[in-house]
Design an enzyme around this catalytic site. Sequence first.
Site, PDB file in Angstrom:
ATOM      1  N   LYS A 272      35.190   4.113  -4.230  1.00 16.76           N
ATOM      2  CA  LYS A 272      36.495   4.075  -4.890  1.00 16.76           C
ATOM      3  C   LYS A 272      37.577   3.886  -3.836  1.00 16.76           C
ATOM      4  O   LYS A 272      37.737   4.704  -2.933  1.00 16.76           O
ATOM      5  CB  LYS A 272      36.737   5.356  -5.665  1.00 16.76           C
TER       6      LYS A 272
ATOM      7  N   ARG B 286      47.884   5.395 -14.244  1.00 17.50           N
ATOM      8  CA  ARG B 286      48.629   6.628 -13.963  1.00 17.50           C
ATOM      9  C   ARG B 286      49.758   6.809 -14.961  1.00 17.50           C
ATOM     10  O   ARG B 286      50.104   7.940 -15.310  1.00 17.50           O
ATOM     11  CB  ARG B 286      49.111   6.625 -12.502  1.00 17.50           C
TER      12      ARG B 286
ATOM     13  N   LYS C 213      46.886   8.526  -2.116  1.00 20.60           N
ATOM     14  CA  LYS C 213      45.524   9.078  -2.097  1.00 20.60           C
ATOM     15  C   LYS C 213      44.708   8.564  -0.908  1.00 20.60           C
ATOM     16  O   LYS C 213      43.474   8.598  -0.945  1.00 20.60           O
ATOM     17  CB  LYS C 213      44.843   8.775  -3.438  1.00 20.60           C
TER      18      LYS C 213
ATOM     19  N   LYS D 137      35.036   0.483  -7.482  1.00 19.94           N
ATOM     20  CA  LYS D 137      36.314   0.512  -8.191  1.00 19.94           C
ATOM     21  C   LYS D 137      37.463   0.291  -7.230  1.00 19.94           C
ATOM     22  O   LYS D 137      37.493   0.954  -6.192  1.00 19.94           O
ATOM     23  CB  LYS D 137      36.453   1.881  -8.854  1.00 19.94           C
TER      24      LYS D 137
ATOM     25  N   SER E 184      42.924  -0.576 -14.681  1.00 18.90           N
ATOM     26  CA  SER E 184      44.110  -0.820 -15.498  1.00 18.90           C
ATOM     27  C   SER E 184      44.964  -1.977 -14.988  1.00 18.90           C
ATOM     28  O   SER E 184      45.461  -2.775 -15.781  1.00 18.90           O
ATOM     29  CB  SER E 184      44.941   0.463 -15.550  1.00 18.90           C
TER      30      SER E 184
ATOM     31  N   TYR F 113      38.655  -1.925 -20.269  1.00 22.63           N
ATOM     32  CA  TYR F 113      39.533  -1.713 -21.419  1.00 22.63           C
ATOM     33  C   TYR F 113      39.357  -2.824 -22.445  1.00 22.63           C
ATOM     34  O   TYR F 113      39.806  -2.705 -23.580  1.00 22.63           O
ATOM     35  CB  TYR F 113      41.000  -1.625 -20.953  1.00 22.63           C
TER      36      TYR F 113
HETATM   37  C1  PBG Z   1      41.621   9.479 -11.322  1.00 21.45           C
HETATM   38  C2  PBG Z   1      41.252   8.144 -11.820  1.00 21.45           C
HETATM   39  C3  PBG Z   1      42.003   7.000 -11.619  1.00 21.45           C
HETATM   40  C4  PBG Z   1      41.397   5.999 -12.344  1.00 21.45           C
HETATM   41  C5  PBG Z   1      40.260   6.537 -12.960  1.00 21.45           C
HETATM   42  N1  PBG Z   1      40.184   7.876 -12.602  1.00 21.45           N
HETATM   43  C6  PBG Z   1      43.289   6.799 -10.891  1.00 21.45           C
HETATM   44  C7  PBG Z   1      43.443   7.213  -9.511  1.00 21.45           C
HETATM   45  O1  PBG Z   1      42.500   7.396  -8.754  1.00 21.45           O
HETATM   46  O2  PBG Z   1      44.611   7.367  -9.142  1.00 21.45           O
HETATM   47  C8  PBG Z   1      41.933   4.606 -12.439  1.00 21.45           C
HETATM   48  C9  PBG Z   1      41.503   3.782 -13.583  1.00 21.45           C
HETATM   49  C10 PBG Z   1      42.319   2.583 -13.832  1.00 21.45           C
HETATM   50  O3  PBG Z   1      43.241   2.224 -13.080  1.00 21.45           O
HETATM   51  O4  PBG Z   1      42.044   1.947 -14.843  1.00 21.45           O
HETATM   52  N2  PBG Z   1      40.755  10.222 -10.688  1.00 21.45           N
END
Ligand code: PBG
Length: 334
Positions: free
Chosen positions: A204, A214, A227, A258, A284, A323
């Site tokens: 990730k 978010r 992060k 991801k 997203s 999605y």
């Molecule tokens: C949080 C989480 C995130 C997503 C899935 N779980 C966001 C992040 O790490 O800030 C993102 C999913 C997306 O953008 O569709 N743990």
Amino acid sequence: MSYFQVQAPFPANRPRRLRATPAIRNMVRETSLSPTDFIWPVFVMDGTDNAQAVSSMPGIYRHTVDRLSGLAQQALELGIPSMCIFPFIDPSLKTQECEESWNADNLCNRAIRAIKAKVPEIAVMTDVALDPYNINGHDGILRDGRVINDESVEALVRMGAAQANAGADILGPSDMMDGRIGALRGMLESSGHENVSILSYSAKYASAFYGPFRDAVGASGVLVSNKETYQIDPSNGEEAMRMIARDLSEGADMVMVKPGMAYIDICHRVKTEFKAPTFAYQVSGEYAMLQAAAKNGWLDGPKVMLESLLAFKRAGCDGVVTYFAPEAAKILNS
Ligand code: PBG
């Protein structure tokens, strides 16, 4: 000698022969897309019989818990095997220690029960990370300006245990703390949940493509800093391989890359090197950018949707968190 050299020279070899008609193209097609490839992420909120549009994700809504079984029924009919739950937590429940995350009756756990009670065939996946419950938006506990690892893992284990007790089929740790996969696996084994699987968000990245998500879970305004001290630097590929190896060795059943589209090389490498069940998350921001271009008439929405999803299969993924799941499934079924 590479097998690419074993080809007749032109004109004996005319590759266009195999592209000449739909029938022949269908015969030699290497990969295909099916509704069974999809995990459908859904946003849930409190309230009754209501839905709220997510402005940065056209076509996506936050749904109240009572509407979830209807969505699950729809998934079942479309042939989508799994749904992943993301809660929009009331801001008043967000705290420094994230206690709401392991409340047996929190929004996420009520959502799991609502689906499993009515449509048990759907595999319910969860997100294991503290951000929706955290007053500062981080995936782990923040103290003195730092996201602390080991205590965060303890909280994540409590959170995962509550989800497993609520009936979750798949835990999806997306937090990127060290040691959490082994800790979650140990908890599941010792609490009678040995058949609950772990789909680890192993690779990730610290990505700007999560912006609209978010907004959807109400974490954008609250995130303090970024992060980057736990998510992977987008420059690194070898590091992602090490994270996959580590998570598999700690007991992850499946692994995830991801975001997806900008990290399709990582998807391919992961499948080629580990041959484990591999998933991509088309996040997203990827959804939002395709939808925005389609809404402006700049791209053919349904076509780019299917092409982008097929790319994950071609890269080697076994499935995609997307999605687009219901929309793509409808087209594929028609
Ligand atoms: C949080 C989480 C995130 C997503 C899935 N779980 C966001 C992040 O790490 O800030 C993102 C999913 C997306 O953008 O569709 N743990």
